[in-house]
Each structure stands twice: as structure tokens, then as C-alpha cells.
Design a protein around this motif. Sequence first.
Motif, PDB file in Angstrom:
ATOM      1  N   ARG A  92       0.826  -1.218   0.000  1.00 16.13           N
ATOM      2  CA  ARG A  92       0.000   0.000   0.000  1.00 16.13           C
ATOM      3  C   ARG A  92       0.862   1.271   0.000  1.00 16.13           C
ATOM      4  NH1 ARG A  92      -5.239   0.235   1.501  1.00 16.13           N
ATOM      5  NH2 ARG A  92      -4.846   2.092   2.750  1.00 16.13           N
ATOM      6  N   PHE A  93       2.190   1.122  -0.160  1.00 19.27           N
ATOM      7  CA  PHE A  93       3.051   2.298  -0.145  1.00 19.27           C
ATOM      8  C   PHE A  93       2.716   3.307  -1.247  1.00 19.27           C
ATOM      9  CE2 PHE A  93       6.119   0.184   2.755  1.00 19.27           C
ATOM     10  CZ  PHE A  93       6.267   1.237   3.643  1.00 19.27           C
ATOM     11  N   PRO A  94       2.397   2.874  -2.506  1.00 20.42           N
ATOM     12  CA  PRO A  94       2.012   3.877  -3.510  1.00 20.42           C
ATOM     13  C   PRO A  94       0.820   4.708  -3.058  1.00 20.42           C
ATOM     14  CG  PRO A  94       2.476   1.774  -4.559  1.00 20.42           C
ATOM     15  CD  PRO A  94       2.495   1.520  -3.078  1.00 20.42           C
ATOM     16  N   TYR A  95      -0.110   4.066  -2.343  1.00 22.83           N
ATOM     17  CA  TYR A  95      -1.282   4.786  -1.842  1.00 22.83           C
ATOM     18  C   TYR A  95      -0.886   5.768  -0.736  1.00 22.83           C
ATOM     19  CZ  TYR A  95      -6.047   5.503  -0.201  1.00 22.83           C
ATOM     20  OH  TYR A  95      -7.236   6.067   0.155  1.00 22.83           O
ATOM     21  N   GLU A 360     -22.674  11.873  -9.118  1.00 25.50           N
ATOM     22  CA  GLU A 360     -22.037  12.411  -7.913  1.00 25.50           C
ATOM     23  C   GLU A 360     -21.838  11.307  -6.877  1.00 25.50           C
ATOM     24  OE1 GLU A 360     -22.565  16.180  -4.790  1.00 25.50           O
ATOM     25  OE2 GLU A 360     -24.171  15.679  -6.202  1.00 25.50           O
ATOM     26  N   LEU A 361     -22.819  10.422  -6.758  1.00 26.42           N
ATOM     27  CA  LEU A 361     -22.700   9.300  -5.830  1.00 26.42           C
ATOM     28  C   LEU A 361     -21.568   8.365  -6.237  1.00 26.42           C
ATOM     29  CD1 LEU A 361     -26.466   8.414  -5.236  1.00 26.42           C
ATOM     30  CD2 LEU A 361     -24.820   9.005  -3.453  1.00 26.42           C
ATOM     31  N   VAL A 362     -21.439   8.100  -7.529  1.00 29.41           N
ATOM     32  CA  VAL A 362     -20.375   7.222  -8.024  1.00 29.41           C
ATOM     33  C   VAL A 362     -19.008   7.810  -7.688  1.00 29.41           C
ATOM     34  CG1 VAL A 362     -19.273   6.345 -10.117  1.00 29.41           C
ATOM     35  CG2 VAL A 362     -21.736   6.124  -9.834  1.00 29.41           C
ATOM     36  N   THR A 363     -18.839   9.108  -7.911  1.00 27.40           N
ATOM     37  CA  THR A 363     -17.559   9.770  -7.607  1.00 27.40           C
ATOM     38  C   THR A 363     -17.219   9.635  -6.129  1.00 27.40           C
ATOM     39  OG1 THR A 363     -17.921  11.374  -9.388  1.00 27.40           O
ATOM     40  CG2 THR A 363     -16.315  11.958  -7.689  1.00 27.40           C
ATOM     41  N   MET A 364     -18.209   9.886  -5.269  1.00 28.99           N
ATOM     42  CA  MET A 364     -17.990   9.801  -3.825  1.00 28.99           C
ATOM     43  C   MET A 364     -17.689   8.375  -3.391  1.00 28.99           C
ATOM     44  SD  MET A 364     -19.597   8.739  -0.785  1.00 28.99           S
ATOM     45  CE  MET A 364     -21.346   8.695  -1.151  1.00 28.99           C
ATOM     46  N   LEU A 365     -18.450   7.417  -3.933  1.00 28.63           N
ATOM     47  CA  LEU A 365     -18.282   6.025  -3.520  1.00 28.63           C
ATOM     48  C   LEU A 365     -16.958   5.441  -4.019  1.00 28.63           C
ATOM     49  CD1 LEU A 365     -21.929   4.707  -4.077  1.00 28.63           C
ATOM     50  CD2 LEU A 365     -20.751   4.975  -1.886  1.00 28.63           C
ATOM     51  N   ASN A 371     -10.223   4.100  -0.783  1.00 29.53           N
ATOM     52  CA  ASN A 371      -9.552   4.239   0.518  1.00 29.53           C
ATOM     53  C   ASN A 371      -9.647   2.948   1.325  1.00 29.53           C
ATOM     54  OD1 ASN A 371      -8.690   6.875   0.146  1.00 29.53           O
ATOM     55  ND2 ASN A 371     -10.548   7.761   0.981  1.00 29.53           N
ATOM     56  N   GLN A 372     -10.807   2.327   1.287  1.00 29.38           N
ATOM     57  CA  GLN A 372     -11.030   1.112   2.073  1.00 29.38           C
ATOM     58  C   GLN A 372     -10.261  -0.077   1.504  1.00 29.38           C
ATOM     59  OE1 GLN A 372     -15.263   0.476   2.214  1.00 29.38           O
ATOM     60  NE2 GLN A 372     -15.623   2.099   3.697  1.00 29.38           N
ATOM     61  N   ARG A 406     -17.451  -4.389  -6.177  1.00 25.48           N
ATOM     62  CA  ARG A 406     -17.153  -5.566  -7.012  1.00 25.48           C
ATOM     63  C   ARG A 406     -16.323  -5.158  -8.221  1.00 25.48           C
ATOM     64  NH1 ARG A 406     -19.258  -7.833 -11.697  1.00 25.48           N
ATOM     65  NH2 ARG A 406     -19.467 -10.118 -11.754  1.00 25.48           N
ATOM     66  N   ALA A 407     -16.693  -4.050  -8.868  1.00 23.70           N
ATOM     67  CA  ALA A 407     -15.987  -3.594 -10.065  1.00 23.70           C
ATOM     68  C   ALA A 407     -14.545  -3.209  -9.751  1.00 23.70           C
ATOM     69  CB  ALA A 407     -16.725  -2.410 -10.684  1.00 23.70           C
ATOM     70  N   ILE A 408     -14.319  -2.544  -8.617  1.00 23.56           N
ATOM     71  CA  ILE A 408     -12.964  -2.148  -8.211  1.00 23.56           C
ATOM     72  C   ILE A 408     -12.096  -3.389  -8.012  1.00 23.56           C
ATOM     73  CG2 ILE A 408     -11.624  -1.136  -6.310  1.00 23.56           C
ATOM     74  CD1 ILE A 408     -13.832   0.952  -6.017  1.00 23.56           C
ATOM     75  N   ASN A 409     -12.666  -4.421  -7.439  1.00 17.09           N
ATOM     76  CA  ASN A 409     -11.905  -5.654  -7.210  1.00 17.09           C
ATOM     77  C   ASN A 409     -11.581  -6.390  -8.509  1.00 17.09           C
ATOM     78  OD1 ASN A 409     -11.531  -5.772  -4.349  1.00 17.09           O
ATOM     79  ND2 ASN A 409     -13.715  -6.201  -4.118  1.00 17.09           N
ATOM     80  N   LEU A 410     -12.371  -6.167  -9.555  1.00 19.04           N
ATOM     81  CA  LEU A 410     -12.166  -6.871 -10.816  1.00 19.04           C
ATOM     82  C   LEU A 410     -11.211  -6.146 -11.763  1.00 19.04           C
ATOM     83  CD1 LEU A 410     -15.773  -8.136 -11.664  1.00 19.04           C
ATOM     84  CD2 LEU A 410     -13.837  -9.493 -10.900  1.00 19.04           C
TER      85      LEU A 410
END
Length: 487
Positions: A92-95, A360-365, A371-372, A406-410
Motif C-alpha cells: 500500500r506504499f504507492p497509496y 455524484e454518488l459514483v464519484t464519492m463512492l 480508501n477502504q 465488485r468492479a474495483i476488485n475486478l
Amino acid sequence: MNGKQGDNQIQKGNQYNQILEKNVRAMDEDTILTEYLISMMNKIFDPLPVPFILLDKDTKIRMINQVFADFLGFPKEEIIGKPVLQVDKYSRFPYVFKTKKPEIAWKHTFENGHTAIVHRLIVSDENGEVKYAVGMVLFEDLEQFKRIVEKNRLLETELHLYKNQLKEMHGAKYSWDTIIGNSEKMAHAKFIGKRASSSNSNVLILGESGTGKELFAHAIHNGSVRSFSPFVKINSAAIPSELLESELFGYEDGAFTGAKKGGKIGKFELANSGSIFLDEIGDMPLKMQAKLLRVLQEKEFERVGGNSIVKVDVRVIAATNKDLKKLIEEGKFREDLYYRLNVMTLEIPPLRERYGDIEELVTMLLKKLSNQLGRYVSNISDKAKEYLIGHNWPGNVRELENVLERAINLTDSDTILPIHLPVYLTQSAKRVSDGPIRPLKDVIEDTEKEAIVRCLEYTDGNKLKTAKLLNISRSSLYDKMERYGIS
């Protein structure tokens, strides 16, 4: 050596020193200092038994001590100078460099399968620019960490545990600024909610599951004069009916078998002078509804097994996804309690009635989930966004969050594409135009295409492995990739 030879030696020595000084001046002072410091750190940290690592701003490993190299399973000379993701792809160092925020005592599973508790610290210059990052492994064995935690728990007193519990319960985390949405219906809901905040009346929040009723409850409390007092939450559906009374009102010493010595304070007492959020109020048993009505009317109650009256000043914020009027007709909800709660009513619109808020919700989520999850996904393609806006969202914002997680994990990039979305979602637009039933051939082709794309992602584009995993010939795989336009 005669005097002339000695003079020649001195002259040559002076010339060497002049050349050396000239070269040193030509070197970057920061480089000299950095190399010197790294050399010193090697001498200091290499003998220590604590795994230690130093990275530069390009996430390249500048120094690592021997115990850390052994822990990772690589020789030191193979690690130095490499980007950290080549040594541990889960790092996680790049983060940390991106957020400029240290991570203290994080659980981390390395690429070699070892799980440990680690620190990730940053070193900034006077301008706030991150120059280096330092990593340390606190516990190489997670079991060792668990044993220490368990020992500390045994040393804690009951009073200390209660204080921690109260600290967690007594804070409302969300405000009006954290509630996303400017569509007409959402703007109206926030307007009513802010008016409810400025009053001291009870509030009833209505809305489907996943619309964000708890967020509104937090914001109403935070925007009220009670914001510096406790905010206590309880889910009426999550607690067995036989335990709900003692949870709400507490109990006296010896009130029933298994009761804690000295009794227990209830949620209403904890919320005194503040607010109590009763979620899923429609699932509250009728017996408890009668007791709650008395608290709302008289501002008092008795603990289980007690005789003395306890006075409280509590504002009730209730929420439900059920039709309370229908429950009243069925005899499952008290009409008098309904009117006590229904002073300020707030209806949260479902996501299908506020499509203008989806972007706007997509950007926030995406920001929240990145982060999570430690995955840096910040973009979504226009086509994928089109599918999201066209979906009916029966699960509302909670369903949208699950789809994005799910999409982020894929995805292996920073962009979500249609292929990363669930099949039921990408096919919903086709069902609208094609009718409720699609030809079986089309369904099979969609499924086949998705299976090939996912398998290619899994094998990093290796077609031979993909064909073997799918149990088809390589020529058949090429034919299908050409037919479906898969590059």
C-alpha cells in the motif's frame, strides 16, 4: 627520498585533492547527504531484529535490513533499487505516497502469504512534499499479536470497557454536508430534515432499504441543539424481543437469571439529553410499543426488575422501510404510537427517483471504496456509467456501493468498464428494448463472452492458458475472440 622527490609527491597530492574537491562540488549535495544517511541507516538497522525498509518518492526501495529481506524471501541485493510493487504486489506504499497519510498498525498480507501488523510512515520536507516512506513490521506472526491483545484485554477493567463503548455510541458521524444529492426530491428531503433538526420534535424517517435513513438520523442530531449530547443507535429488528426491553431500559441487579451483577444501564438512559435512533421501528413487538409510548408521553420508565422511576429527556428519531399504516390495519403497530412518532415525517426517495444524483454518488463512492480497499480506481467509462444510470436499483445506494466495490476488485486499471459490472446490470438495457424475454442464443453468447474476457484477465492475456482453463482449443478461442471483438 631527497627533497626534490618529496616536493613532487606533495605537488601530486595537492593536484589529487583539487580534482576530488572539484568532483565533490559537482555532485548534488542532497545525493551525497542521502547516500551518507542510507549508509548510516544500514549500519544502524541491519543488526536489529525489527524488519525495516526505506523507499524514495518513486516508491523504489533504497534500504532494507537483513531480517526484512529474509521475511520477504529475497536476497537484499535483488531488492535494493526495485519498485516496491515488484517485491510485494499488495503493498500500500504507492497509496501512502498519494494520500500523504501514514498508516499505523495495519494488518497486511504479503505476496508470500505472510500476514503481519505493519507501520507505513512518511518523511516530508519543509514544503510538505513527501520525500521518503519508512516501513516497519511490528508483529511478523499475527498469532503473536492476537496473544498480546488478549493479555491486554484481561488487564482492562469493566469501567474502561464501558467508556470505550460509550465513546463509540455517543457520536453522530454524518452531517448534511456528507449526504450526496441535489436532485429535486433529495433537495426536498434535506430541506425537511434540516427543519426537523431545528426543532425538538420526534422524527419519523421513511424509505426503502439502502436509501440512507441512518445518514439522515445522524445529520438531524448533528444539526440540532442536542449535537453535543449522546447519539445512541439501536436496531429494533436485530435484537430478540425478549431482550429488547432490557436493552432499551436496562435492568436491576438480579432481575433475571444471567443478569449482570450490579444491573445494566439501558439505551434511553445513555441517550439522556441527546437523541436515540430507533431503526426498523416497524419490527418492534407490540408489547414494547406500549412501553415506548409511555416514554414518549411521560418521559419516564422503570428498569426491568426495578420499582423506581427513571426520568429522561430524549429525542426519538425512528426509521422504517415498512408501511406503518398498513401495519396498523393489520393490528401489528399501535396507532397511538404512530401519531406520537409521526410529528416530523421525512421520506427518503429511492435511487430510481433521483437518477441525477448517480454520477455524484459514483464519484464519492469510488473515493470511499478506494480508501477502504487500497485500490486506486477513480474513473468510470461513459458506457459503464450509462448502464448505471439505466438500472432500476431495487437495492438503492447500498446496491450501487456493492456493484462499485465488485468492479474495483475486478479491474486492473484505474477505470471501471462495462465488463466489470454484473451481467444482470449490463443486460437490463437490452431487456428494456428487446422485451422481457431474450433469445437463448443471445444469453449464451453474452455469458460466453464474459467468461472469455474474465479468463483472459485472470491469465494476464495468456491465450494458451485461457484455452486450457476454458477447456477449448486455441483455434476455437481465437475464433470466438474475433467473433465477439475481444482484443
